[in-house]
Enzyme design. Structure first.
Site, short mmCIF file in Angstrom:
data_model
loop_
_atom_site.label_atom_id
_atom_site.label_comp_id
_atom_site.label_asym_id
_atom_site.label_seq_id
_atom_site.Cartn_x
_atom_site.Cartn_y
_atom_site.Cartn_z
N HIS A 4 0.87 -1.37 -0.05
CA HIS A 4 -0.06 0.19 0.01
C HIS A 4 0.67 1.49 -0.11
CE1 HIS A 4 -2.58 -3.37 1.66
NE2 HIS A 4 -3.37 -2.65 0.88
N GLY A 20 -4.76 10.16 10.44
CA GLY A 20 -5.98 9.55 9.62
C GLY A 20 -6.24 10.16 8.50
N ARG A 24 -4.26 15.96 6.03
CA ARG A 24 -3.44 16.72 7.12
C ARG A 24 -1.88 15.99 6.99
NH1 ARG A 24 -5.75 14.37 12.26
NH2 ARG A 24 -7.44 15.35 11.63
N ARG A 87 1.50 9.53 16.20
CA ARG A 87 0.19 9.87 15.57
C ARG A 87 -0.34 11.34 15.94
NH1 ARG A 87 -5.04 9.60 14.36
NH2 ARG A 87 -6.58 9.22 16.17
N THR A 90 -7.35 13.35 15.98
CA THR A 90 -8.32 14.15 16.43
C THR A 90 -9.02 13.17 17.52
OG1 THR A 90 -9.80 13.93 14.76
CG2 THR A 90 -8.64 16.17 14.64
N MET A 180 -9.95 6.47 17.50
CA MET A 180 -10.19 5.10 16.77
C MET A 180 -8.70 4.21 16.40
SD MET A 180 -13.55 5.98 14.72
CE MET A 180 -14.11 4.05 14.45
N ASP A 204 -13.95 17.47 19.18
CA ASP A 204 -15.51 17.60 19.64
C ASP A 204 -15.52 17.13 20.99
OD1 ASP A 204 -14.90 15.24 17.74
OD2 ASP A 204 -16.34 14.36 19.23
N1 HPA Z 1 -15.57 9.46 18.27
C1 HPA Z 1 -14.46 8.48 17.68
N2 HPA Z 1 -13.48 8.96 17.30
C2 HPA Z 1 -13.27 10.30 17.03
C3 HPA Z 1 -14.08 11.13 17.67
C4 HPA Z 1 -15.62 10.62 18.23
O1 HPA Z 1 -16.35 11.46 18.69
N3 HPA Z 1 -14.06 12.27 17.36
C5 HPA Z 1 -12.77 12.40 16.96
N4 HPA Z 1 -12.24 11.06 16.48
#
Ligand code: HPA
Length: 232
Positions: A4, A20, A24, A87, A90, A180, A204
């Site tokens: 890959h 991810g 970015r 890493r 977010t 994740m 968030d």
């Molecule tokens: N959930 C899972 N992964 C994330 C989130 C979330 O709310 N925000 C950024 N990565």
């Protein structure tokens, strides 16, 4: 070349930032690094190598989630001899006092994923950050007055889950954020004797329902990118 990643031997630095979002990775390459080459475009998962303050460093997109991240981390280690992976991601804040934009240094990580069990012959490995990288990140953040928290995070396989109060037990136990990817990064790093750290920006907040726009995410991630590059 690996399956890959289409880089030739030597094109990828010993230290790689992973994100991810491949855009970015592109942002870091275009806005911060110098002398940049793009070594990967396979599946749009962009990878670049360039210079930061005299250091040669690469930055690679991984896609979202544990299986996709595992593919890129594996190929970086086995295909290109990478020794350090940081890493830059977010996360969703799980504590109400986490403002959007604050950085999380993930010292340890829980997961609901089975992937790590598969890699560890069904044994329950506890994934943690490389202690030296973690210490360096903390020191650089403190020196530059960057707002951050150090603590535990949770890597989930499910972004859209409708179970009510799903996160309550983890919130009670002081877990700072969900994302994740970190659990598989730390597990594969430990298994293959390389250094790893996740630095995350709160994009968030699950408790307050605040969130940033895609455009804002680019901007608020800048101090995370610089911190990662300082310790690269
Ligand atoms: N959930 C899972 N992964 C994330 C989130 C979330 O709310 N925000 C950024 N990565």
């Amino acid at each position: 070349m690996s399956l890959h990643i289409q880089a030739t031997p030597g094109q990828i630095a010993e230290t790689v930032l992973i994100a991810g979002d491949p855009l970015r990775a592109k942002y870091v390459a275009e806005k911060i690094l110098t002398d940049v080459i793009c070594y990967n475009e396979v599946r749009g998962m962009l990878g670049f190598t360039g210079m930061y303050n005299g250091k040669r460093v690469s930055v690679q997109g991984t896609g979202m989630g544990i299986p996709s991240t595992a593919i890129y981390v594996h190929e970086l280690i086995f295909g290109y001899g990478v020794k350090k992976i940081i890493r830059i991601g977010t996360c969703g804040g799980l504590q109400s006092d986490l403002d959007l934009g604050i950085l999380i240094l993930a010292e340890a990580v829980y997961t609901d994923s089975n992937t790590q069990m598969l890699y560890y012959d069904s044994m329950d490995y506890a994934p943690t950050a490389d202690p030296e990288l973690l210490r360096q990140a903390r020191e650089v953040a403190e020196k530059n007055s960057v707002a951050f928290r150090q603590g535990k995070v949770f890597s989930t396989d499910i972004f859209y889950d409708e179970t009510p109060n799903r996160w309550d037990p983890w919130i009670k136990r002081g877990v700072l954020a969900i994302e994740m990817e970190t659990s598989i990064l730390y597990s594969l790093a430990a298994k293959n004797n390389i250094k790893a750290l996740s630095i995350l920006t709160v994009s968030d907040n699950i408790i307050t329902n605040e969130s940033t726009s895609t455009k804002d995410r680019e901007h608020i991630s800048l101090q995370m990118m610089r911190l990662a590059l300082e310790i690269a």
